[in-house]
Design a protein around this motif. Sequence first.
Motif, PDB file in Angstrom:
ATOM      1  N   ILE A   1       8.819 -14.510  15.009  1.00  0.00           N
ATOM      2  CA  ILE A   1       8.193 -15.811  15.258  1.00  0.00           C
ATOM      3  C   ILE A   1       7.002 -16.009  14.324  1.00  0.00           C
ATOM      4  N   LEU A   2       6.186 -14.963  14.148  1.00  0.00           N
ATOM      5  CA  LEU A   2       5.028 -15.031  13.254  1.00  0.00           C
ATOM      6  C   LEU A   2       5.473 -15.361  11.830  1.00  0.00           C
TER       7      LEU A   2
ATOM      8  N   ALA B   1      -2.561 -18.357   0.060  1.00  0.00           N
ATOM      9  CA  ALA B   1      -3.481 -18.428   1.199  1.00  0.00           C
ATOM     10  C   ALA B   1      -2.752 -18.130   2.503  1.00  0.00           C
ATOM     11  N   ILE B   2      -1.538 -18.640   2.656  1.00  0.00           N
ATOM     12  CA  ILE B   2      -0.749 -18.369   3.864  1.00  0.00           C
ATOM     13  C   ILE B   2      -0.397 -16.880   3.933  1.00  0.00           C
ATOM     14  N   VAL B   3      -0.036 -16.299   2.799  1.00  0.00           N
ATOM     15  CA  VAL B   3       0.291 -14.865   2.763  1.00  0.00           C
ATOM     16  C   VAL B   3      -0.925 -14.035   3.169  1.00  0.00           C
ATOM     17  N   ALA B   4      -2.101 -14.375   2.649  1.00  0.00           N
ATOM     18  CA  ALA B   4      -3.315 -13.627   2.984  1.00  0.00           C
ATOM     19  C   ALA B   4      -3.611 -13.712   4.479  1.00  0.00           C
TER      20      ALA B   4
ATOM     21  N   ILE C   1      -3.665 -10.733   7.874  1.00  0.00           N
ATOM     22  CA  ILE C   1      -4.656 -10.598   8.935  1.00  0.00           C
ATOM     23  C   ILE C   1      -3.953 -10.582  10.294  1.00  0.00           C
ATOM     24  N   GLY C   2      -3.011 -11.486  10.497  1.00  0.00           N
ATOM     25  CA  GLY C   2      -2.232 -11.481  11.739  1.00  0.00           C
ATOM     26  C   GLY C   2      -1.396 -10.232  11.902  1.00  0.00           C
ATOM     27  N   LEU C   3      -0.820  -9.786  10.810  1.00  0.00           N
ATOM     28  CA  LEU C   3       0.013  -8.586  10.836  1.00  0.00           C
ATOM     29  C   LEU C   3      -0.802  -7.346  11.199  1.00  0.00           C
ATOM     30  N   ALA C   4      -2.068  -7.329  10.830  1.00  0.00           N
ATOM     31  CA  ALA C   4      -2.936  -6.195  11.171  1.00  0.00           C
ATOM     32  C   ALA C   4      -3.001  -6.001  12.680  1.00  0.00           C
ATOM     33  N   PHE C   5      -3.063  -7.097  13.421  1.00  0.00           N
ATOM     34  CA  PHE C   5      -3.091  -7.018  14.885  1.00  0.00           C
ATOM     35  C   PHE C   5      -1.751  -6.517  15.427  1.00  0.00           C
TER      36      PHE C   5
ATOM     37  N   ALA D   1      -5.695  -6.250   7.377  1.00  0.00           N
ATOM     38  CA  ALA D   1      -6.688  -7.320   7.513  1.00  0.00           C
ATOM     39  C   ALA D   1      -7.664  -7.279   6.335  1.00  0.00           C
ATOM     40  N   ALA D   2      -8.030  -6.080   5.909  1.00  0.00           N
ATOM     41  CA  ALA D   2      -8.917  -5.953   4.747  1.00  0.00           C
ATOM     42  C   ALA D   2      -8.237  -6.525   3.501  1.00  0.00           C
ATOM     43  N   LEU D   3      -6.960  -6.218   3.318  1.00  0.00           N
ATOM     44  CA  LEU D   3      -6.214  -6.759   2.185  1.00  0.00           C
ATOM     45  C   LEU D   3      -6.200  -8.284   2.239  1.00  0.00           C
ATOM     46  N   GLY D   4      -5.865  -8.842   3.390  1.00  0.00           N
ATOM     47  CA  GLY D   4      -5.854 -10.300   3.538  1.00  0.00           C
ATOM     48  C   GLY D   4      -7.219 -10.910   3.280  1.00  0.00           C
ATOM     49  N   GLY D   5      -8.254 -10.248   3.756  1.00  0.00           N
ATOM     50  CA  GLY D   5      -9.618 -10.738   3.523  1.00  0.00           C
ATOM     51  C   GLY D   5      -9.991 -10.731   2.053  1.00  0.00           C
TER      52      GLY D   5
END
Length: 181
Positions: free
Chosen positions: A76-77, A107-110, A114-118, A126-130
């Motif tokens: 779903i994500l 931007a959507i991938v980044a 962050i969502g995937l980290a959770f 999340a660090a990579l996305g940030g």
Amino acid sequence: MFTEFARDHAFTIAWFGLMTMVWFGWGQEDPPQRWRWRLGVGSALGVVLAGLFGYGVFTRWDEGSALEGRYGLFGILVLLEVAVAGAGCLVLWRRQQSRWMAWWVAAIVAVHFIGLAFLLNDWSLAALGGVQLVALVAVRPRLKSGDWPTSRLVGPVMGTSLLVFALLSAAIFLAGVGLPW
């Protein structure tokens, strides 16, 4: 990547290798001449990582995953993110701003990382996305001043960040798990 699941770790390295090739490839849409060989080398390194660690996923397929019991949520994500990326690209195209598509998708991938980290309980994602979001915001003024596709800068930014993350993850994998096969 910091995970107790070797299959997830190998998959992430393989996937990031593949996506390294994709982003460096997109960066080849309109690069300066002197960047072309670097983009090609980056793509090739991504393919090598994808192949080596893809085989590692195959050999560990029966091992556990942080996604056990959450594959539906993951699906779903990803579906939601693909829909948002696609809708944004459609809006950009209709407004005759398609040169911004690479920036929007990045931007959507980044945000996805962050969502995937959770979901994977791995804060390195999340660090990579940030880092990617900060880089995308940093290059935006330069992109606004040009009339070329945003992939010229966004492709190398995303490709490099994914390649560095995949190489660091590969070193951690080799030190902790051993060879991917």
